[in-house]
Design an enzyme around this catalytic site. Structure first.
Site, PDB file in Angstrom:
ATOM      1  N   GLU A  75      86.122   7.783  95.493  1.00  0.00           N
ATOM      2  CA  GLU A  75      86.664   9.140  95.597  1.00  0.00           C
ATOM      3  C   GLU A  75      87.094   9.475  97.026  1.00  0.00           C
ATOM      4  O   GLU A  75      88.090  10.175  97.231  1.00  0.00           O
ATOM      5  CB  GLU A  75      85.640  10.168  95.092  1.00  0.00           C
ATOM      6  N   HIS A  77      78.435  15.571  84.077  1.00  0.00           N
ATOM      7  CA  HIS A  77      79.751  15.613  83.430  1.00  0.00           C
ATOM      8  C   HIS A  77      80.055  17.028  82.947  1.00  0.00           C
ATOM      9  O   HIS A  77      80.776  17.227  81.977  1.00  0.00           O
ATOM     10  CB  HIS A  77      79.821  14.632  82.261  1.00  0.00           C
TER      11      HIS A  77
END
Lengths: 325, 377
Positions: free
Chosen positions: A60, A127
């Site tokens: 990321e 999530h």
């Protein structure tokens, strides 16, 4: 014209912007050949090739950092975080490098970081997150969080064309649950402008993203059962925040319920409440109340998740408390 | 000795490497004198900054590159400025920035926090950039510039431009996640990027032996599937040649190269750092046996350059620094309200807070602390 889902609206925005401007490119994990974990980018690589739809390593920081470098050179990168929960892995480079680039080094950083956000989907602690408040505190970033399919499209197109870095949160609960016909033509939703999702005169709900829909449900219910007229403001953009729209609705109803799905402490609702306190205190007939998630990591099991996250019934309770004040 | 088994701890070996590179004559006489000019300018400009620091005209910390001038200048010199190559410097790369066209008056204004400094007083020291001249403003977070330069060079590749990028990291930055993510991403994408690791032995006070268990930092190249080369960073010609090979590889589509330059940091992390952690004699040994400027002067004289020519360059450097100092000294401090401009393209200016409306300056006297609290004054 036919209706398309929130998810399809995002995809349509990507196709249109990549077609319009050859400097626009996408990068992220599994976005190319596979089409993304939620298939948002499906078909993009087939049309634009692997140079403009880049499957990256699981990195990321590299995704965001490389986007920044390319943006300096005039490209318009659109980064996908596979889940927005992983945005925290790029927190340092986003807040220290990207957000400061224009100010400290006169380096433009026109880029978008987007990804599936939010709960109500049994995604568990990693999530389901809503990390917007962590970035609201960073000058140099912009944050949008659409609640409707047409805003999903219009805000993404505006974000890609913006001269600064825009964090684009897309709510995965809404991905395939809502549908709408897209406005004709080159549809752009302005960044920094809230939307009146429902007109009302007794109480205002200020919210954004998935809880806009819960607020609308609650408004219908209290209208039917209590005869209350509730206004719902969908902020759409969190940074810069539309103070004018907030003050306007406070002046209209004099009672405010701030609702968001994120946890409470240090959340966006606290900031909204402080702004109302500073800019419209004399217009209030009741204290500003907050309906938010509890201050816990989001649990997986349905009875737990539903207890932690704000529900329509919680908003109804908040509205009744304000009406009775 | 704190660092055992590294090339940096053995200046004598570095000299042997230098001797091996003596045969090359890829640079013209003018270019070799230009290298000397930039090395001398780097050293003399920093010496001037020390004077300004002691006069408290430098309002923040001062970072030296004493002993590292060859690696900074020689590596940057390998880029092609006519093609638009771009580098991202580290705090010890004043010399690299000067090669790319940074001006002494800009550097001094930055240190003095002047309103007409390149960052208008927003950033410190050599933290500034200019994409046109080919250097990009670094941030303090080590390693972050590797992914950024991966993106800069990715754009070169996507647009089929004949340009190369170079990013400097220190031995310390090789321990960061950003370094790993950035170099790996660039390697996979075969970006035209050169990653120069300046191994100067210390990250602040931490010696290399506590930074990594790797015998050589260049060994990390194998793990990324990229080319790697180690060179004597105190030999400006060897540095140039090693970096040039990497630049040529990048430009011809050969992807990323990791270049490890062995050098030594003779001053502390910043001017306040008393280097109490350095083993006795280590600094003196590097200063007397392996000073990059002394070594290069000897080499130039061996090649037939006259002392008069070198003295003329020294005189020119001093004159340039004097002029730059005068100009920086006469420059105004920034207007306080300029602090609210330029966070975003739109809105261009942030609204002043209600208690600052109509306020021109927040305080009557700007305190100038003599330290950041990092040491006793």
């Amino acid at each position: 014209m036919s209706e398309i889902t929130y998810l399809e609206a995002i995809r349509e925005a990507l196709f249109e912007e990549m077609e319009r401007d050859k400097n626009v490119f996408c990068l992220g994990e599994d976005i190319g050949a596979y089409g993304g974990a939620f298939k948002v980018t499906e078909g993009l690589m087939a049309k634009y090739g692997e140079q403009r739809v880049i499957d990256t390593p699981i990195s990321e920081t590299a995704i965001v950092g490389a986007a920044a470098g390319a943006a300096h050179m005039g490209m318009r990168p659109v980064c996908e975080m596979q889940f927005i929960d992983f945005l925290s892995s790029a927190y340092s480079i986003l807040t220290n490098y990207v957000a400061t680039a224009r100010y400290r080094a006169m380096l433009p950083c026109p880029m978008v970081v987007r990804g599936p956000s939010g709960g109500y989907v049994r995604g568990g602690p990693f999530h389901s997150q809503n990390p917007e408040a962590a970035f609201l505190h960073t000058p140099g970033l912009k944050i949008v969080y659409p609640a409707t399919a047409s805003d999903a499209k219009g805000l993404l197109k505006s974000a890609i064309r913006d001269e600064d870095c825009v964090l684009y949160f897309e709510h995965k609960y809404l991905y395939r649950r809502i549908k709408e016909e897209m406005p004709a033509g080159d549809h752009l939703t302005p960044i920094g402008k809230a939307r009146v999702a429902r007109e009302g005169s007794d109480i205002s709900i200020i919210t954004y993203a998935a809880t806009v829909w819960k607020a609308l449900e609650a408004a219908e219910q209290v209208e039917k059962e209590d005869g209350l007229s509730v206004e719902v403001i969908d902020l759409r953009t969190l940074l810069p925040m539309d103070d004018a729209a907030i003050v306007e609705t406070v002046k209209k109803t004099n009672r405010v319920l701030v609702v968001h799905e994120d946890t409470r402490t240090g959340g966006v609702a606290g900031e909204i409440t402080a702004r109302i306190n500073e800019k419209a205190f004399e217009w209030l007939d009741a204290p500003v109340l907050r309906i938010t998630a509890a201050d816990v990591p989001l649990p997986y099991s349905p009875p737990l998740e539903d207890y932690v996250l704000p529900q329509t019934s919680d908003i109804v309770a908040g509205l009744r408390k304000l009406a009775a004040y | 000795m704190a660092r055992s088994g590294t090339a940096a701890s053995k200046p004598a070996n570095a000299r042997d490497d230098a001797a091996r590179s003596n045969g090359s004559d890829s640079l013209s006489r003018e270019q070799k004198l230009e290298l000397y000019y930039f090395m001398r300018l780097t050293r003399s400009l920093e010496e001037r900054l020390v004077n300004l620091y002691r006069q408290t005209k430098v309002v923040g910390g001062l970072f030296r590159s004493l002993g590292q001038e060859a690696d900074a200048v020689g590596s940057a010199y390998a880029l092609d400025r006519s093609k638009g190559d771009i580098l991202s410097p580290l705090i010890r790369n004043l010399g690299s920035m000067l090669v790319q066209g940074a001006k002494p008056n800009e550097i001094i204004k930055q240190y003095m926090a002047k309103g007409d400094s390149p960052t208008r007083g927003r950033e410190l020291n050599i933290h500034y950039g200019d994409l046109v001249r080919g250097f990009i403003g670094q941030i303090s977070h080590l390693g972050d510039m590797v992914p950024v330069m991966a993106g800069v060079t990715l754009s070169f590749k996507m647009r089929k431009q004949d340009r190369v990028g170079l990013v400097y990291v220190g031995d310390g930055a090789t321990s960061t996640g950003a370094f790993h993510e950035g170099i790996n991403f660039a390697a996979v994408q075969r970006c035209p990027l050169v990653v120069v690791v300046e191994n100067n032995g210390y990250a602040y006070s931490t010696p290399l032996s506590k930074q990594t268990a790797a015998k050589k930092l260049v060994d990390k190249a194998i793990g990324y599937g990229i080319a790697g080369e180690q060179a004597d960073g105190n030999d400006v010609i060897a540095t140039y040649e090693a970096t040039k090979r990497a630049v040529d590889r990048a430009r011809s589509g050969g992807g990323v190269t990791l270049v490890e330059l062995i050098t030594y940091r003779r001053k502390g992390h910043a001017e306040h750092d008393n280097q109490s952690y350095v083993p006795a004699g280590e600094i003196d040994r590097w200063a007397s046996e392996n000073d990059p400027v002394d070594r290069y002067v000897k080499r130039l004289i061996d090649e037939g350059v006259s002392k008069i020519e070198l003295t003329a360059i020294d005189t020119r450097v001093q004159a340039e620094i004097d002029t730059a100092t005068d100009e920086a000294d006469a420059s105004p401090m920034p207007d306080p309200t300029d602090s609210l401009a330029g966070v975003y393209a739109e809105p261009a200016v942030v609204e002043p807070l209600w208690f600052r409306e109509g306020v021109k300056s927040a305080v009557e006297v700007h305190e100038r602390p003599s330290s950041w609290g990092t040491h006793d004054v």
